[in-house]
Design a protein around this motif. Sequence first.
Motif, PDB file in Angstrom:
ATOM      1  N   ALA A 255      13.707  35.475  39.710  1.00 11.37           N
ATOM      2  CA  ALA A 255      14.829  36.330  39.312  1.00 11.37           C
ATOM      3  C   ALA A 255      16.122  35.738  39.856  1.00 11.37           C
ATOM      4  N   GLY A 256      17.229  36.198  39.301  1.00 10.99           N
ATOM      5  CA  GLY A 256      18.529  35.719  39.734  1.00 10.99           C
ATOM      6  C   GLY A 256      19.372  36.775  40.413  1.00 10.99           C
ATOM      7  N   LEU A 257      18.809  38.006  40.574  1.00 11.27           N
ATOM      8  CA  LEU A 257      19.563  39.088  41.197  1.00 11.27           C
ATOM      9  C   LEU A 257      18.599  40.027  41.910  1.00 11.27           C
ATOM     10  N   LEU A 258      19.011  40.473  43.099  1.00  7.21           N
ATOM     11  CA  LEU A 258      18.233  41.404  43.909  1.00  7.21           C
ATOM     12  C   LEU A 258      19.151  42.521  44.370  1.00  7.21           C
ATOM     13  N   TRP A 283      15.850  33.017  50.125  1.00 11.70           N
ATOM     14  CA  TRP A 283      15.419  33.134  48.722  1.00 11.70           C
ATOM     15  C   TRP A 283      16.618  32.984  47.784  1.00 11.70           C
ATOM     16  N   ALA A 284      17.720  33.654  48.089  1.00 11.54           N
ATOM     17  CA  ALA A 284      18.912  33.576  47.239  1.00 11.54           C
ATOM     18  C   ALA A 284      19.434  32.152  47.163  1.00 11.54           C
ATOM     19  N   ILE A 291      22.641  38.629  45.734  1.00 13.66           N
ATOM     20  CA  ILE A 291      22.050  39.825  46.326  1.00 13.66           C
ATOM     21  C   ILE A 291      23.114  40.907  46.360  1.00 13.66           C
ATOM     22  N   ILE A 292      22.796  42.083  45.816  1.00 17.21           N
ATOM     23  CA  ILE A 292      23.667  43.252  45.955  1.00 17.21           C
ATOM     24  C   ILE A 292      23.141  44.062  47.127  1.00 17.21           C
ATOM     25  N   GLU A 293      23.949  44.163  48.172  1.00 16.47           N
ATOM     26  CA  GLU A 293      23.590  44.914  49.374  1.00 16.47           C
ATOM     27  C   GLU A 293      24.176  46.317  49.252  1.00 16.47           C
TER      28      GLU A 293
END
Length: 487
Positions: A255-258, A283-284, A291-293
């Motif tokens: 995936a490209g977004l978490l 990982w990113a 990554i959206i925190e």
Amino acid sequence: MELGLPFETYVEQYRYKYLALNHAIRAAIHSGKLPEGTRLPATRELAKLYGVSRGSAAQCYDMLMAEGYVVSRQGSGTYVAEGIAMVDQPPLAEGAPRLSAWGQRLVSESREYVSAQQLLEEPPPGTISFANARMPMEDFPYSEWRSALSYAGGSGGAELQNGAPPEGDIELRQAIAGHLRFTRGIQADPEHIVIFSGSMQGLVLMFQLLVDPGDHVVMEDPGYQGIHRGISLSGGIPLPSPVDDAGLIPRDWDAGLLVVSPSRQYPTGAVLPLERRRALLNWARSRQAFIIEDDYDSEFRWGGKPIEPLRMLDNEGRVIFIGSFSKTMFTGLRIGYAVLPSSLVEAIVQAKALYEPISPAVLEQRALARFIARGGYGRHLRRMTRLYGARYEALRQAMDTHASELFRLHPGDAGLHVYANWLRSAEEYARFQEAARKCGVMFRDAAAYHRTPGPPAACFGFSHLGTSSIEEGVARMAQAWRDMQKT
């Protein structure tokens, strides 16, 4: 009475059986198959007829009652309300525009969510509801906030006509940068901060910009339902990933977004340890991902030590830090924000400008900037943190005393609710929910946050309840359990 409904059809559309039953009955009312005044089956009969728990049947009727579709008559039963059939589903006129497939899906999912929320937001009189976790307004420094609003308007309202750019008022962005620097250790440039009408607006906009149709987006399971809806409605494919007592379990996702809530996992309250936070950043880096925190409700921390946010550990511009003032101030203040990597600032601002060329709620933005800059926000957080810590402790002690055989509370040191695993059987949990409602207690079923089936659990909000109400609510739950043992 035999009630013929297209239940299986709705089961295919809705994840939970009580929602499928709810929509099947609503459709039958709208179509006229269930005319006004029709007496509906009792919950026990309805549950047996459609193979659901009695608790699910009761929850279905509660939702229909809250929406005005049915009425309950004391000692008589549940009846279809008057004046409902075909009211909000008029036939389309010939040639009238029809919603796109995306629009139909958006409306359907929004109705499902609003219906479930409405039941929780409007408990019957006399009910002690642990379902919501809101700011008790009697403890809010309203006079100080009103003074900030007056200042923001300017002398004689001179500032009311002045707008703000799409990214938001510069004074508020400067105030947020200072607050984050002091409280979270985040070195945020005000030029990298964008203001949104609530954090969910920011999340959806980022999904639209960063996710191509068919892309996987990693999210926590359990996790916030709005994230799943936002991803799927933006064309992405949600990839639920399991959470344990230490938060999200890192994996090498394709995936490209978490989206992750490391400071206080929502809803379990787990705090992600340093080694897992570093694993997510690795990982990113390896996937060239973002990554959206989501810093959902970790501002109120009464125990433990603050952890280093992912944004603070990020050296490569991979982390987007999302925050909101709706939980720390009051629900009606729809102000959220994002601290962006420099590589995303222009794209996000330009995309937001398409929807909002002038940032909304400018008066509230300027008032909030004043409130933060003069120390009112910090004082408010410290005061509420002490209050919430005492209420959490009251809930923990009451559960230990009266309900330790029913629930295991997840350890907590922050936030507005506590997550609790049910210690008995799943069948007993469904019966207990109904028994608790009869005793005048409501709580949030944690199944709503799970994308894959998990063990029964509940969420208990406590911020809006005094200690006496908390103790009374837990005592009622203990009584509900005792009542169950007699039947």
